[in-house]
Design a protein around this motif. Structure first.
Motif, mmCIF file in Angstrom:
data_model
loop_
_atom_site.group_PDB
_atom_site.id
_atom_site.type_symbol
_atom_site.label_atom_id
_atom_site.label_comp_id
_atom_site.label_asym_id
_atom_site.label_seq_id
_atom_site.Cartn_x
_atom_site.Cartn_y
_atom_site.Cartn_z
ATOM 1 N N LYS B 2 -19.065 -88.772 99.308
ATOM 2 C CA LYS B 2 -20.079 -88.744 98.817
ATOM 3 C C LYS B 2 -20.772 -87.738 99.174
ATOM 4 C CE LYS B 2 -20.584 -94.056 100.008
ATOM 5 N NZ LYS B 2 -21.456 -94.241 101.372
ATOM 6 N N ILE B 3 -21.521 -87.178 97.626
ATOM 7 C CA ILE B 3 -22.564 -86.410 97.310
ATOM 8 C C ILE B 3 -23.555 -86.362 96.755
ATOM 9 C CG2 ILE B 3 -20.436 -84.210 96.802
ATOM 10 C CD1 ILE B 3 -21.525 -84.287 94.251
ATOM 11 N N ASN B 4 -25.031 -86.154 97.059
ATOM 12 C CA ASN B 4 -26.043 -86.301 96.999
ATOM 13 C C ASN B 4 -26.357 -85.092 95.964
ATOM 14 O OD1 ASN B 4 -25.959 -88.342 98.688
ATOM 15 N ND2 ASN B 4 -27.032 -87.204 100.088
ATOM 16 N N ILE B 5 -27.447 -85.275 94.769
ATOM 17 C CA ILE B 5 -27.457 -83.656 93.963
ATOM 18 C C ILE B 5 -29.201 -84.426 94.128
ATOM 19 C CG2 ILE B 5 -27.039 -82.907 91.730
ATOM 20 C CD1 ILE B 5 -24.378 -84.054 91.544
ATOM 21 N N ILE B 6 -29.808 -83.298 94.454
ATOM 22 C CA ILE B 6 -31.286 -83.417 94.182
ATOM 23 C C ILE B 6 -31.702 -82.234 93.216
ATOM 24 C CG2 ILE B 6 -32.981 -83.100 95.570
ATOM 25 C CD1 ILE B 6 -30.868 -83.276 97.316
ATOM 26 N N VAL B 7 -32.139 -82.990 91.899
ATOM 27 C CA VAL B 7 -32.726 -81.801 90.903
ATOM 28 C C VAL B 7 -34.619 -82.025 90.928
ATOM 29 C CG1 VAL B 7 -33.061 -82.517 88.259
ATOM 30 C CG2 VAL B 7 -30.880 -82.849 89.454
ATOM 31 N N THR B 8 -34.966 -81.314 91.457
ATOM 32 C CA THR B 8 -36.211 -80.955 91.544
ATOM 33 C C THR B 8 -36.613 -80.002 89.955
ATOM 34 O OG1 THR B 8 -35.862 -79.240 93.159
ATOM 35 C CG2 THR B 8 -36.788 -81.045 93.146
ATOM 36 N N LEU B 9 -38.208 -79.342 89.911
ATOM 37 C CA LEU B 9 -38.690 -78.893 88.764
ATOM 38 C C LEU B 9 -38.700 -77.312 90.085
ATOM 39 C CD1 LEU B 9 -41.717 -80.632 87.712
ATOM 40 C CD2 LEU B 9 -39.267 -79.704 86.279
ATOM 41 N N LYS B 10 -37.963 -75.824 89.107
ATOM 42 C CA LYS B 10 -38.427 -75.159 89.453
ATOM 43 C C LYS B 10 -39.568 -75.160 90.216
ATOM 44 C CE LYS B 10 -35.334 -72.867 86.725
ATOM 45 N NZ LYS B 10 -34.327 -71.341 86.197
ATOM 46 N N ASP B 11 -40.245 -73.713 90.882
ATOM 47 C CA ASP B 11 -41.431 -73.853 91.543
ATOM 48 C C ASP B 11 -42.545 -73.670 91.143
ATOM 49 O OD1 ASP B 11 -40.363 -74.300 94.274
ATOM 50 O OD2 ASP B 11 -40.199 -72.216 94.709
ATOM 51 N N ASN B 12 -42.569 -72.682 89.968
ATOM 52 C CA ASN B 12 -43.265 -71.712 88.553
ATOM 53 C C ASN B 12 -43.004 -73.304 87.609
ATOM 54 O OD1 ASN B 12 -41.036 -71.580 87.759
ATOM 55 N ND2 ASN B 12 -41.727 -69.598 87.413
ATOM 56 N N VAL B 13 -42.504 -74.078 87.755
ATOM 57 C CA VAL B 13 -42.659 -75.402 86.900
ATOM 58 C C VAL B 13 -43.942 -76.664 87.204
ATOM 59 C CG1 VAL B 13 -41.754 -77.165 85.058
ATOM 60 C CG2 VAL B 13 -40.217 -74.887 85.419
ATOM 61 N N GLU B 45 -20.319 -91.356 94.368
ATOM 62 C CA GLU B 45 -19.360 -91.476 95.161
ATOM 63 C C GLU B 45 -18.100 -90.998 94.174
ATOM 64 O OE1 GLU B 45 -18.751 -95.390 96.235
ATOM 65 O OE2 GLU B 45 -20.922 -95.149 96.806
ATOM 66 N N MET B 46 -17.092 -89.906 94.630
ATOM 67 C CA MET B 46 -16.199 -89.539 93.719
ATOM 68 C C MET B 46 -14.891 -89.378 94.976
ATOM 69 S SD MET B 46 -17.486 -85.352 93.043
ATOM 70 C CE MET B 46 -16.169 -85.317 92.667
ATOM 71 N N LYS B 47 -13.440 -89.147 93.928
ATOM 72 C CA LYS B 47 -12.637 -89.075 94.862
ATOM 73 C C LYS B 47 -12.345 -86.755 95.424
ATOM 74 C CE LYS B 47 -9.625 -92.018 92.820
ATOM 75 N NZ LYS B 47 -8.828 -92.324 91.498
ATOM 76 N N GLY B 48 -11.699 -86.844 96.280
ATOM 77 C CA GLY B 48 -11.376 -85.390 96.364
ATOM 78 C C GLY B 48 -12.553 -84.633 96.970
ATOM 79 N N ASN B 49 -12.464 -83.421 97.536
ATOM 80 C CA ASN B 49 -13.041 -83.028 98.752
ATOM 81 C C ASN B 49 -13.988 -81.426 98.008
ATOM 82 O OD1 ASN B 49 -13.965 -83.705 100.919
ATOM 83 N ND2 ASN B 49 -11.622 -84.088 101.699
ATOM 84 N N ASP B 50 -14.053 -81.277 96.529
ATOM 85 C CA ASP B 50 -14.444 -80.312 96.293
ATOM 86 C C ASP B 50 -15.980 -81.067 95.321
ATOM 87 O OD1 ASP B 50 -15.330 -78.165 95.148
ATOM 88 O OD2 ASP B 50 -13.764 -78.041 93.139
ATOM 89 N N LEU B 51 -16.670 -79.911 96.738
ATOM 90 C CA LEU B 51 -18.512 -80.161 96.604
ATOM 91 C C LEU B 51 -19.124 -79.145 94.990
ATOM 92 C CD1 LEU B 51 -20.272 -81.281 99.020
ATOM 93 C CD2 LEU B 51 -21.363 -78.940 99.543
ATOM 94 N N SER B 52 -18.247 -78.023 94.720
ATOM 95 C CA SER B 52 -18.742 -77.404 94.062
ATOM 96 C C SER B 52 -18.564 -78.218 92.897
ATOM 97 C CB SER B 52 -17.926 -76.012 93.015
ATOM 98 O OG SER B 52 -16.569 -76.839 93.009
ATOM 99 N N LYS B 53 -17.666 -79.381 92.199
ATOM 100 C CA LYS B 53 -17.771 -80.527 91.221
ATOM 101 C C LYS B 53 -19.296 -80.830 90.836
ATOM 102 C CE LYS B 53 -13.992 -80.772 90.097
ATOM 103 N NZ LYS B 53 -13.369 -81.366 88.326
ATOM 104 N N GLY B 54 -20.249 -80.199 91.447
ATOM 105 C CA GLY B 54 -21.944 -81.339 92.488
ATOM 106 C C GLY B 54 -22.488 -80.203 91.137
#
Lengths: 76, 76
Positions: B2-13, B45-54
């Motif tokens: 399971k991975i969590n992807i957090i998308v935020t605005l850049k600090d200067n936006v 939720e995904m198969k595999g162990n490759d965090l870089s997919k995120g």
């Protein structure tokens, strides 16, 4: 203090946006992804040390108690 | 995994939604709140162990590189 409030849909509520992202990931060829759910984070800076204020913000403004659940964390 | 992807605005936006929540909290009497910024979380939720997919999901679908930044975490 800094607190993070995470608002998600309750587990039994269908997450249309998550389903849409899942479909898009499959279209891009990422068949290994089996489920996607979404949520919203609020990064709050405030005076004081009372973490329970976070839950007040949820109840009064950020979450719909019928479909949402809230998690409040201190961000150190 | 399971991975969590957090998308935020850049600090200067400028975060219009965060500003709007800040204003609403002040109207509710919470003057101790000094800043609010917002973000979006994807619980995947995904198969595999490759965090870089995120990060691939961010680049190809979830984030706009001009205004967003992404954080990928393993959710254990």
């Amino acid at each position: 203090m800094k607190i993070n409030i995470i608002v998600t849909l309750k587990d039994n509520v269908e997450d249309a946006e998550g389903q849409s992202v899942l479909k898009a990931l499959h279209l891009l060829g990422y068949d290994e992804v089996s489920n996607v759910r979404t949520g919203k984070v609020y990064y709050i800076e405030m005076k004081g040390n009372d973490l329970s204020k976070g839950y007040e913000f949820c109840d009064k403004l950020l979450a719909n108690p019928v479909i949402n659940k809230c998690k409040v964390e201190r961000d150190d």
